[in-house]
Each structure stands twice: as C-alpha cells, then as structure tokens.
Scaffold this motif. Structure first.
Motif, mmCIF file in Angstrom:
data_model
loop_
_atom_site.group_PDB
_atom_site.id
_atom_site.type_symbol
_atom_site.label_atom_id
_atom_site.label_comp_id
_atom_site.label_asym_id
_atom_site.label_seq_id
_atom_site.Cartn_x
_atom_site.Cartn_y
_atom_site.Cartn_z
ATOM 1 N N SER A 26 0.808 -1.208 0.000
ATOM 2 C CA SER A 26 0.000 0.000 0.000
ATOM 3 C C SER A 26 0.848 1.268 0.000
ATOM 4 C CB SER A 26 -0.941 0.012 1.201
ATOM 5 O OG SER A 26 -0.229 0.199 2.405
ATOM 6 N N ARG A 27 2.131 1.146 0.351
ATOM 7 C CA ARG A 27 2.995 2.314 0.449
ATOM 8 C C ARG A 27 4.113 2.311 -0.582
ATOM 9 N NH1 ARG A 27 0.883 0.928 5.204
ATOM 10 N NH2 ARG A 27 0.230 2.546 6.683
ATOM 11 N N SER A 28 3.967 1.516 -1.605
ATOM 12 C CA SER A 28 5.001 1.432 -2.630
ATOM 13 C C SER A 28 4.367 1.161 -3.988
ATOM 14 C CB SER A 28 6.007 0.327 -2.277
ATOM 15 O OG SER A 28 5.359 -0.927 -2.165
ATOM 16 N N ILE A 29 5.177 1.307 -5.021
ATOM 17 C CA ILE A 29 4.715 1.098 -6.391
ATOM 18 C C ILE A 29 5.523 -0.026 -7.018
ATOM 19 C CG2 ILE A 29 4.437 2.122 -8.688
ATOM 20 C CD1 ILE A 29 2.570 3.338 -6.666
ATOM 21 N N ALA A 30 4.819 -1.024 -7.547
ATOM 22 C CA ALA A 30 5.446 -2.176 -8.186
ATOM 23 C C ALA A 30 5.318 -2.067 -9.707
ATOM 24 C CB ALA A 30 4.775 -3.461 -7.711
ATOM 25 N N PRO A 31 6.065 -2.881 -10.441
ATOM 26 C CA PRO A 31 5.890 -2.891 -11.897
ATOM 27 C C PRO A 31 4.450 -3.173 -12.321
ATOM 28 C CG PRO A 31 7.904 -4.026 -11.310
ATOM 29 C CD PRO A 31 7.200 -3.737 -10.021
ATOM 30 N N SER A 32 3.744 -4.015 -11.559
ATOM 31 C CA SER A 32 2.356 -4.322 -11.898
ATOM 32 C C SER A 32 1.416 -3.154 -11.637
ATOM 33 C CB SER A 32 1.886 -5.549 -11.106
ATOM 34 O OG SER A 32 2.015 -5.320 -9.714
ATOM 35 N N ASP A 33 1.884 -2.141 -10.892
ATOM 36 C CA ASP A 33 1.085 -0.948 -10.609
ATOM 37 C C ASP A 33 1.279 0.159 -11.627
ATOM 38 O OD1 ASP A 33 0.204 -2.046 -8.145
ATOM 39 O OD2 ASP A 33 1.899 -1.151 -7.062
ATOM 40 N N ILE A 34 2.475 0.230 -12.199
ATOM 41 C CA ILE A 34 2.879 1.465 -12.865
ATOM 42 C C ILE A 34 2.031 1.800 -14.090
ATOM 43 C CG2 ILE A 34 4.689 0.400 -14.287
ATOM 44 C CD1 ILE A 34 4.768 3.853 -12.486
ATOM 45 N N ALA A 35 1.553 0.804 -14.834
ATOM 46 C CA ALA A 35 0.713 1.115 -15.996
ATOM 47 C C ALA A 35 -0.610 1.745 -15.554
ATOM 48 C CB ALA A 35 0.454 -0.136 -16.828
ATOM 49 N N ALA A 36 -1.141 1.301 -14.403
ATOM 50 C CA ALA A 36 -2.350 1.922 -13.863
ATOM 51 C C ALA A 36 -2.070 3.354 -13.425
ATOM 52 C CB ALA A 36 -2.898 1.106 -12.703
ATOM 53 N N VAL A 37 -0.904 3.573 -12.826
ATOM 54 C CA VAL A 37 -0.499 4.924 -12.453
ATOM 55 C C VAL A 37 -0.522 5.829 -13.682
ATOM 56 C CG1 VAL A 37 1.411 6.353 -11.613
ATOM 57 C CG2 VAL A 37 0.899 4.166 -10.499
ATOM 58 N N MET A 38 -0.059 5.301 -14.801
ATOM 59 C CA MET A 38 0.020 6.060 -16.052
ATOM 60 C C MET A 38 -1.287 6.047 -16.837
ATOM 61 S SD MET A 38 3.070 7.119 -15.716
ATOM 62 C CE MET A 38 3.315 7.939 -17.300
ATOM 63 N N ARG A 39 -2.319 5.400 -16.267
ATOM 64 C CA ARG A 39 -3.635 5.287 -16.917
ATOM 65 C C ARG A 39 -3.561 4.502 -18.235
ATOM 66 N NH1 ARG A 39 -3.794 10.555 -14.600
ATOM 67 N NH2 ARG A 39 -5.587 10.812 -13.183
ATOM 68 N N ARG A 40 -2.708 3.478 -18.238
ATOM 69 C CA ARG A 40 -2.558 2.657 -19.441
ATOM 70 C C ARG A 40 -2.828 1.185 -19.184
ATOM 71 N NH1 ARG A 40 1.742 6.712 -21.189
ATOM 72 N NH2 ARG A 40 3.345 5.745 -19.895
ATOM 73 N N SER A 41 -3.219 0.826 -17.981
ATOM 74 C CA SER A 41 -3.423 -0.578 -17.649
ATOM 75 C C SER A 41 -4.750 -1.087 -18.201
ATOM 76 C CB SER A 41 -3.419 -0.774 -16.136
ATOM 77 O OG SER A 41 -3.797 -2.089 -15.806
ATOM 78 N N PRO A 42 -4.744 -2.278 -18.823
ATOM 79 C CA PRO A 42 -6.006 -2.886 -19.265
ATOM 80 C C PRO A 42 -6.719 -3.594 -18.111
ATOM 81 C CG PRO A 42 -4.190 -4.296 -19.882
ATOM 82 C CD PRO A 42 -3.575 -3.057 -19.276
ATOM 83 N N TRP A 43 -6.087 -3.674 -16.939
ATOM 84 C CA TRP A 43 -6.616 -4.468 -15.829
ATOM 85 C C TRP A 43 -7.238 -3.632 -14.716
ATOM 86 C CZ3 TRP A 43 -6.901 -8.845 -17.987
ATOM 87 C CH2 TRP A 43 -5.877 -9.325 -18.807
ATOM 88 N N GLN A 44 -6.731 -2.442 -14.487
ATOM 89 C CA GLN A 44 -7.294 -1.620 -13.426
ATOM 90 C C GLN A 44 -7.067 -0.143 -13.735
ATOM 91 O OE1 GLN A 44 -5.348 -1.874 -9.570
ATOM 92 N NE2 GLN A 44 -3.427 -2.543 -10.507
ATOM 93 N N THR A 45 -7.922 0.702 -13.177
ATOM 94 C CA THR A 45 -7.804 2.139 -13.391
ATOM 95 C C THR A 45 -6.892 2.746 -12.329
ATOM 96 O OG1 THR A 45 -9.652 2.734 -11.943
ATOM 97 C CG2 THR A 45 -10.183 2.154 -14.247
ATOM 98 N N ARG A 46 -6.510 3.974 -12.565
ATOM 99 C CA ARG A 46 -5.714 4.692 -11.572
ATOM 100 C C ARG A 46 -6.511 4.869 -10.281
ATOM 101 N NH1 ARG A 46 -4.342 9.637 -9.411
ATOM 102 N NH2 ARG A 46 -2.098 10.115 -9.278
#
Length: 227
Positions: A29-49
């Motif tokens: 909850s307090r860090s960003i993983a590779p699996s998070d970063i596309a959502a951070v950038m609003r580019r993930s097909p799996w979850q929204t930011r």
C-alpha cells in the motif's frame, strides 16, 4: 538458487513476504510495483488509476478490477518459457527465481520479478551472484499481433508492458532485460530485449511519486477524521 545469494546494482532484497499477509499488504500500500505502474500512467487494461489509489489508501484492500485477470495460462506457462530461454542462452545466463526487492534510494519502488538473469559462469564461491537482467513473461489467448506485440527480436511491445519493464529495470538499476510474449492461439513465442529508457523512467517516477503523495494525503485525512 536462494534469493539471498543474489545482488543487484541499486536494490536490496526484502524477502519472501507471504502474499496476502498483513505485512505484505501494508508494504504494497505504500510502494509502487511494476504491476502498478501502468495503472499509475492510466494505461493498464486491468485496473484504473482510481482503483489503484483506493487500494493503496485502504491498506492494500482490493476493489473489483475493471477487467480482473484470471490465474492459469500465464503462471502455468512460465516454467516452460523460462526453460526455453535458458536453453537458447546456455553460455550467457542462468535463469533464477527470487522474491521481493526494493530500490535502495527509493524504498517506495519495489518489484517481485518473474525471473532474473545472472552470468552463466558465476562461481557461487566468489559471493552473491550479480543480477544482470530481468526476464518477464506475457501470455495471451489471442494472436500477438492483435495485442500490439511487434516482430520477434524487435523492441516493439505494448506501452503498458513497456511501463512495467522500465519500472522493473529502474528498481534494480539494470541496463536491459527481456520480455517473452506467448500466444496460446497459435503456440507462438516472441522474445524482446528492451534497454533502459531514462527519459521514460523519469516520467514514471514523477507519476508514481504523485500517486503516493495522494495516498498519504488521504491517509492523513482519515487519521484527522476528515473521511
């Protein structure tokens, strides 16, 4: 190979935290993983930011994803793909598994890679094996062309996967890594060597730090009784 016998240029080994445990959830909850970063950038097909922000602001609890990813093919295929890659590079790399790592300068930047690569000629008696590259797997039931994967051996991969790859390289402090894409539609495998992209990484870091600042603000508001 034990993860404690590995070393990385810019990361430290955290351990084999049990997925779903309170410790692991709090750390996520307090860090960003590779699996998070596309959502951070609003580019993930799996979850929204917004999904990601909510999950981290509530100590790792997970709301339903927009397109939940089902376990199965991806995880089951990894050992075979890893063995195939190792067979193609017997004099260059040994493919090994490991656990959680975090960047030493930015502890909020973490990773748990699919595999890492060490020199094939490393002598364990000389000390920990240096991680020289990462190995990431992507699987799909659709043709690779339809999912945005370029020709085998090129550097053309989907942008969300590029985000993932660059974050992984940055967390470790590595110059390059490999991505293997596999399609069960026609049993096709493609391999991509992707170098570090510092310009892209700078954008990812800025966006990730901004999201974590939002998480901290929400937590502070909750502590103050504002929510």
């Amino acid at each position: 190979m034990s993860a404690t016998r590995l070393t990385a240029p810019a990361a430290e080994f955290v351990g084999d935290l049990q997925q779903g445990s309170g410790e692991e959830r709090a750390w996520r909850s307090r860090s960003i993983a590779p699996s998070d970063i596309a959502a951070v950038m609003r580019r993930s097909p799996w979850q929204t930011r917004d999904d990601l922000l909510h999950r981290k602001a509530t100590n790792g609890s997970r709301p339903p994803m927009t397109r939940p990813q089902q376990p199965g093919l991806g995880w089951n295929k990894q050992p075979e793909l890893a063995a195939g890659f190792a067979a193609q590079h017997p004099d260059e790399y040994e493919v090994v598994t490991t656990g959680y790592w975090r960047n030493t300068a930015r502890p909020w930047q973490r990773c748990w890679p699919h595999r890492v690569l060490i020199p094939a000629d490393h002598d364990p008696a000389s000390g920990p094996a240096p991680i020289v590259a990462t190995l990431t797997f992507r699987t799909t039931p659709k043709p690779l062309d339809d999912k945005g994967w370029g020709p085998d051996g090129s550097t053309e991969i989907p942008l969300a996967d590029y985000d993932h790859h660059q974050w992984l390289l940055d967390a470790y402090g590595l110059d390059y890594g490999y991505v293997i894409a596999y399609s069960s539609h026609n049993d096709e495998t493609r391999v991509y060597r992707i170098d570090r992209d510092d310009t892209h990484i700078a954008e990812l870091r800025q966006a990730a730090r901004a999201l974590l600042d939002e998480v901290a603000a929400i937590r502070q508001s909750q502590d103050d009784g504002g929510l």
